[in-house]
Design an enzyme around this catalytic site. Sequence first.
Site, PDB file in Angstrom:
ATOM      1  N   ARG A 229       0.846  -1.258  -0.106  1.00 42.97           N
ATOM      2  CA  ARG A 229       0.108   0.106   0.110  1.00 42.97           C
ATOM      3  C   ARG A 229       0.951   1.163  -0.069  1.00 42.97           C
ATOM      4  NH1 ARG A 229      -3.137  -2.495  -1.794  1.00 42.97           N
ATOM      5  NH2 ARG A 229      -5.466  -3.226  -1.073  1.00 42.97           N
ATOM      6  N   HIS A 277       0.587  -0.432 -10.293  1.00 46.98           N
ATOM      7  CA  HIS A 277      -0.079  -1.137  -9.507  1.00 46.98           C
ATOM      8  C   HIS A 277      -0.693  -2.250 -10.414  1.00 46.98           C
ATOM      9  CE1 HIS A 277      -3.124  -0.598  -5.943  1.00 46.98           C
ATOM     10  NE2 HIS A 277      -2.939  -1.998  -6.086  1.00 46.98           N
TER      11      HIS A 277
END
Length: 314
Positions: A229, A277
Amino acid sequence: MSTDPANVLFAAPAHLWAAYRGALPRAFADAGVDVRLSPDHAPEAVDWIVYAPGGPVSDFSPYTRAKGVLSLWAGVERIVGTVPAHLPLARMVDDGLRQGMVEWVVGHVLRHHLGLDQHIRHQDGTWRHAPPPLASERPVTLLGLGELGLACALALSAMGFPVTGWSRRPKDVPRLVRCLAGPDGLTEALRGAGIVVLLTPLTPDTENLMDAVRLALPPRGFVLLNPGRGALVDDAALLEALNAGQVGHATLDVFRQEPLPPGHPFWAHPRVTVTPHIAAETRPATAARVIAENVRRGEAGLPLLHLVDRAAGY
């Protein structure tokens, strides 16, 4: 077990329906679960909610009959405060996510371990004979030993890397992985690490986990990989550590703002690699099987898989 079909609401962004409208019925059929799947069920008729942020549901109060919320995401920091506490919430853990994360982590660990950049970027006719160390000489630390973190730790250990894992609470893990826990364990896990991989959930306790103090703990020139994250890292502290040479390179797959803005300093920094991502994407074929299994279990009165601990936040 109910003999009536369960009404399953697909409450995710509209563009995902095209992929899941085929994958989910196949998975339900394979699991032997009789359901009515739709993105348009009336709230009062819904038994199960397949959910991802950005879809049509933000208020769960009309879903008075719902038995649970099944997330399509592995991370639940944007979900856990939205879904009412009385509704069971299951996060996504599936073979596709696990395999994708292992491949990304192993690939980037090997890139930095072997020094591949110097061979790819410096094709100038200069013979640079600099053999890399063996894996056994490159300690790797993984912060986070959940499903994804442990899978990566075991894969790296199988290749000969000395692997240390850290979690907030003690865990029983295979002996191939050294496991530490708590604040003191975090300090010990970081000291001596040649490569650090971040795979902890994002909670108030883990935000800015890698701040200036902790970035200073590993040996000078260590490599930081973050497929977890974005907010696990203090961006300003990381840039300072990169500029000072304390961090030799940072390979980052997740960011506080996504897509990463074009003017962000990470893009142009010579010691930063940005990936968009992609480390562990939810893949409909494998995710659908997890959703179907949880509906099957719920309809049979069995505990759901991968339930979120509301107190812990993941």
